[in-house]
Design a protein around this motif. Structure first.
Motif, short mmCIF file in Angstrom:
data_model
loop_
_atom_site.label_atom_id
_atom_site.label_comp_id
_atom_site.label_asym_id
_atom_site.label_seq_id
_atom_site.Cartn_x
_atom_site.Cartn_y
_atom_site.Cartn_z
N TYR A 179 0.89 -1.17 0.00
CA TYR A 179 0.00 0.00 0.00
C TYR A 179 0.92 1.21 0.00
CZ TYR A 179 -3.80 -3.07 1.59
OH TYR A 179 -4.73 -4.05 1.70
N VAL A 195 3.95 1.22 2.38
CA VAL A 195 3.80 0.16 3.38
C VAL A 195 3.74 -1.20 2.68
CG1 VAL A 195 2.31 -0.77 5.18
CG2 VAL A 195 2.49 1.70 4.85
N ALA A 233 2.52 -4.71 3.08
CA ALA A 233 1.64 -5.49 3.96
C ALA A 233 1.94 -6.98 3.83
CB ALA A 233 0.19 -5.19 3.62
N ASN A 247 -0.58 -6.91 15.67
CA ASN A 247 -1.38 -5.94 14.93
C ASN A 247 -0.54 -5.39 13.78
OD1 ASN A 247 -2.66 -5.01 18.04
ND2 ASN A 247 -3.90 -5.81 16.41
N GLY A 248 -1.14 -5.36 12.61
CA GLY A 248 -0.43 -4.81 11.46
C GLY A 248 0.56 -5.76 10.83
N ALA A 249 0.55 -7.03 11.25
CA ALA A 249 1.49 -8.01 10.68
C ALA A 249 1.13 -8.36 9.24
CB ALA A 249 1.51 -9.27 11.54
N GLY A 250 -0.13 -8.10 8.86
CA GLY A 250 -0.55 -8.39 7.49
C GLY A 250 -1.49 -9.58 7.39
N LYS A 251 -2.08 -9.98 8.51
CA LYS A 251 -2.98 -11.14 8.49
C LYS A 251 -4.23 -10.85 7.66
CE LYS A 251 -3.54 -10.94 12.96
NZ LYS A 251 -2.76 -9.71 13.22
N SER A 252 -4.84 -9.70 7.91
CA SER A 252 -6.06 -9.38 7.16
C SER A 252 -5.76 -9.22 5.68
CB SER A 252 -6.69 -8.10 7.70
OG SER A 252 -7.13 -8.28 9.02
N THR A 253 -4.63 -8.62 5.37
CA THR A 253 -4.26 -8.46 3.96
C THR A 253 -4.09 -9.82 3.29
OG1 THR A 253 -3.12 -6.44 4.61
CG2 THR A 253 -2.70 -7.27 2.40
N GLN A 287 -12.95 -8.72 9.16
CA GLN A 287 -12.74 -8.05 10.44
C GLN A 287 -13.74 -6.90 10.61
OE1 GLN A 287 -8.64 -6.98 10.91
NE2 GLN A 287 -8.81 -6.75 13.11
N HIS A 334 -6.65 -13.24 18.04
CA HIS A 334 -5.64 -12.85 19.02
C HIS A 334 -5.87 -13.58 20.34
CE1 HIS A 334 -3.79 -9.69 16.68
NE2 HIS A 334 -4.97 -9.19 16.39
#
Ligand SMILES: Nc1ncnc2c1ncn2[C@@H]1O[C@H](COP(=O)(O)OP(=O)(O)OP(=O)(O)O)[C@@H](O)[C@H]1O
Ligand SMILES: [Mg+2]
Lengths: 260, 361
Positions: free
Chosen positions: A16, A19, A21, A41-47, A88, A209
């Motif tokens: 992005y 960034v 991801a 958080n922000g590790a890229g799991k959702s991506t 999410q 989590h």
């Protein structure tokens, strides 16, 4: 393992702007398993899961579903391939009713002339089905199936999204933090539902989590760190604190775990 | 860690053991105590269309209070219905666009250019009506498509896109029509079908234009599409939360594009009604109709933020405008007070919309 994975990702990259991801991320999912994905958080799991379900298009890399290379251009394409996702953000339309939301994008038509020529949706069937699925989840506190989703509590909304995914999945279910807003009882139901889905023979990707939940239901745990797979561990062979240590970078992954 | 029990259920953690005793009946609660105002707010949130009906009733009361005899006279009712006809049709097209959180400022000029196309082809160029009329409708749909394509392909805000096409189509109208008006005599000789919607039937003493029935038919069709088909649900979902709609498997660009085409097509139908209403084909008739249509939609309770509203609301909204205008003029006040009253109505309607939405916050 001699079984072929049902889903593999190789060298997925998604940026992005500046960034990154996903950074050359690999991913494997085997038939019938529950694979947990954990990471900061922000590790890229959702991506990662969005790349799998067509919501984001990776910049490069390859995704194979059942051995075939797929490139979903939209969430619709992934859904047609039998992949259901609990996002999410839930992806519910606040002003529409629970029943409308459950069937969004795949509304059943009425039988006969009304449905075939006038394209009327079968609202009775939608309401009954939605009621049934919510009851299975134990969401008894929802009183009216026609009430707009915006009038539900956060947990009830999550319940609706989970019920929708579980009800329609044909091939694989992805859940991005499905219990984050749920109460003790409702979380328990979702875990049971996940095992039910597994019993139907469908594999599940579970992002969470909540370590006790992850260690309770997962067959394998994919540890995600800085946009890529750090390692995959067996929940029976690794302790929770070790998993957390690896996930946060406090501990190096065990070498043999790569084979798990 | 805990392993799956032989029943296949996950082993419970200690504090979860008591869940077996949890009640399984659908919840019911005693009504909590609310103030009258809160109850009203909840009620309006659940049944948003009641607001325009109440306002309409107030308008009717006002009219009766001002001049009971003249206001309820057949000729006055005919006038109100005639005024509502074209605005109502445009309002229906506008509702579709506003439901997707867009706006169509060009809907008025699309109506006019469609009527001019029908008229010049059918009356001046001698093209048979059976060809000229559909070409006029097609013209509306094509301009709608241009709007929709700019909104979806170039991701431009609908306000800007339609502000642009408003100017462009306005210029095209002047160019194509050469600023000429086609009179009723010529229309009736060459293509009487084009002014058909202005013909009147008497229901009791009230004279009703055919266009009023056209309005009701179009409203019924669009109401059905919005409330009874999957497409209609998708229009609402797209306006409500486009990202959620996309993730839930809706092709939101396709919905947006179709809504502008649909609105353009309905504007062209309004162009047909306009010919009958004005009794001529004029490049300058209906210049402010785009704003009037937005007024009807907003007073009818449709939210400019998208996802909420109804066709019935818009019809009532158009009626409200007509009734208030009539009441103000029967009171013997200057026309400027009509505009004043409409302005107040718009602001009250939007303020009310904001207040009602706060229920769910
Ligand atoms: N739409 C977007 N635009 C820009 N950056 C994004 C976008 N979505 C995600 N990112 C960035 O990508 C990175 C990974 O985000 P992602 O949502 O995948 O994390 P996550 O592992 O799911 O985190 P969490 O546990 O908080 O949900 C983050 O640094 C985030 O800022
Ligand atoms: Mg996430």
């Amino acid at each position: 393992m001699s079984v072929e994975p049902i889903l593999t990702c190789r060298q997925l990259v998604k940026r992005y702007g500046r960034v990154t991801a996903l950074d050359h991320c690999d991913f494997d999912l085997y038939p019938g398993e529950i694979l947990a994905v954990i990471g900061d958080n922000g590790a890229g799991k959702s991506t990662l899961i969005k790349a799998i379900c067509g919501a984001v298009i990776p910049d490069s890399g390859e995704i194979r579903l059942g051995g075939e290379v797929v490139s979903f251009s939209s969430p619709i394409a992934a859904r047609e391939a039998g992949i259901e996702t609990v996002y999410q953000t839930l992806a519910l339309s606040p002003a529409l009713s629970i029943a409308d939301n459950m069937f969004l994008g795949r509304e059943p038509r009425m039988p006969g002339f009304m449905g075939q020529w006038l394209r009327a949706t079968d609202r009775g069937r939608m309401a009954r089905f939605a009621r049934e699925k919510l009851n299975e989840l134990g969401l008894m506190t929802i009183q009216n199936i026609h009430q707009p989703v915006e009038t539900l509590s956060g947990g009830q909304r999550q319940g609706v999204a989970v019920a929708r995914a579980a009800a329609f999945a044909k091939r694989l279910v992805i859940m991005d933090e499905p219990t984050a807003a749920l109460g003790v009882k409702e979380s328990r139901r979702v875990l049971e539902l996940i095992l039910d889905v597994k019993k139907r023979g469908l594999p599940i990707i579970l992002i969470s989590h909540n370590m006790p939940h992850v260690f309770e239901v997962a067959d394998r745990i994919h540890i995600h760190r800085l946009g890529r797979r750090l390692t995959v561990v067996d929940p029976k062979a690794v302790t929770m604190s070790d998993a957390v240590a690896m996930m946060t970078g406090a501990m190096a992954p065990p070498m043999q775990a790569e084979a798990a | 860690m805990s392993e799956a029990t032989p029943t296949g259920r996950p082993a419970q953690q200690e504090f979860e053991k008591v869940l077996a005793g949890a009640t399984t009946s659908v919840a019911s609660f005693d009504e909590e105590r609310l103030t009258l105002l809160q109850r009203l707010q909840r009620f309006l949130h659940a049944y948003p269309t009641t607001v325009p009906f109440v306002v309409l009733a107030l308008g009717l009361l006002l009219g009766v209070a001002v001049n009971p005899h003249r206001f309820t006279s057949a000729s006055n009712l005919s006038t109100v219905l005639t005024q509502v006809m074209v605005t109502g049709l445009l309002g229906i097209g506008q509702t579709l666009v506003i439901l997707t959180a867009g706006i169509d400022l060009s809907i008025g000029v699309i109506m006019v250019i469609s009527s001019v196309v029908m008229g010049r082809l059918g009356v001046l160029d001698g093209v048979p009506t059976i060809i000229a009329f559909p070409l006029g409708l097609l013209c509306g749909a094509v301009f709608g498509y241009v709007n929709g394509a700019l909104v979806t392909r170039l991701k431009m805000p609908p306000f800007i896109v339609t502000l642009g096409t408003l100017s462009i189509i306005g210029a095209l109208i002047t160019f194509y029509s050469r600023s000429e008006t086609i009179g009723m005599q010529d229309i009736d000789e060459q293509a009487p079908f084009l002014s058909l919607m202005g013909d009147q039937v008497a229901i009791g003493d009230v004279r009703v234009m055919w266009g009023t029935f056209l309005l009701l038919i179009v409203a019924a069709v669009v109401w059905y599409i919005l409330t009874r088909t999957a497409y209609g649900r998708h229009v609402y979902a797209t306006g409500d939360d486009p990202e959620a709609a996309r993730l839930a498997g809706i092709d939101t660009d396709r919905i947006l594009l179709s809504v502008y085409v649909f609105a353009g097509f309905i504007a062209a139908i309004a162009g047909w009604a306009l010919i009958g209403r004005v009794g001529a084909i004029s490049p300058t008739a209906g210049e402010n109709m785009n704003l009037n249509s937005i007024t009807a939609v907003v007073i009818g309770g449709t939210s400019l933020f998208g996802g909420r509203g109804s066709i019935i609301g818009t019809l009532v909204g158009a009626l409200i405008v007509g009734v208030f205008r009539s009441a103000v003029s029967l009171a013997g006040l200057d026309v400027l007070w009509q505009e004043f009253a409409i302005g107040v109505l718009i602001i009250v309607a939007v303020a009310l919309d904001q207040w009602i939405r706060r229920v769910s916050k």
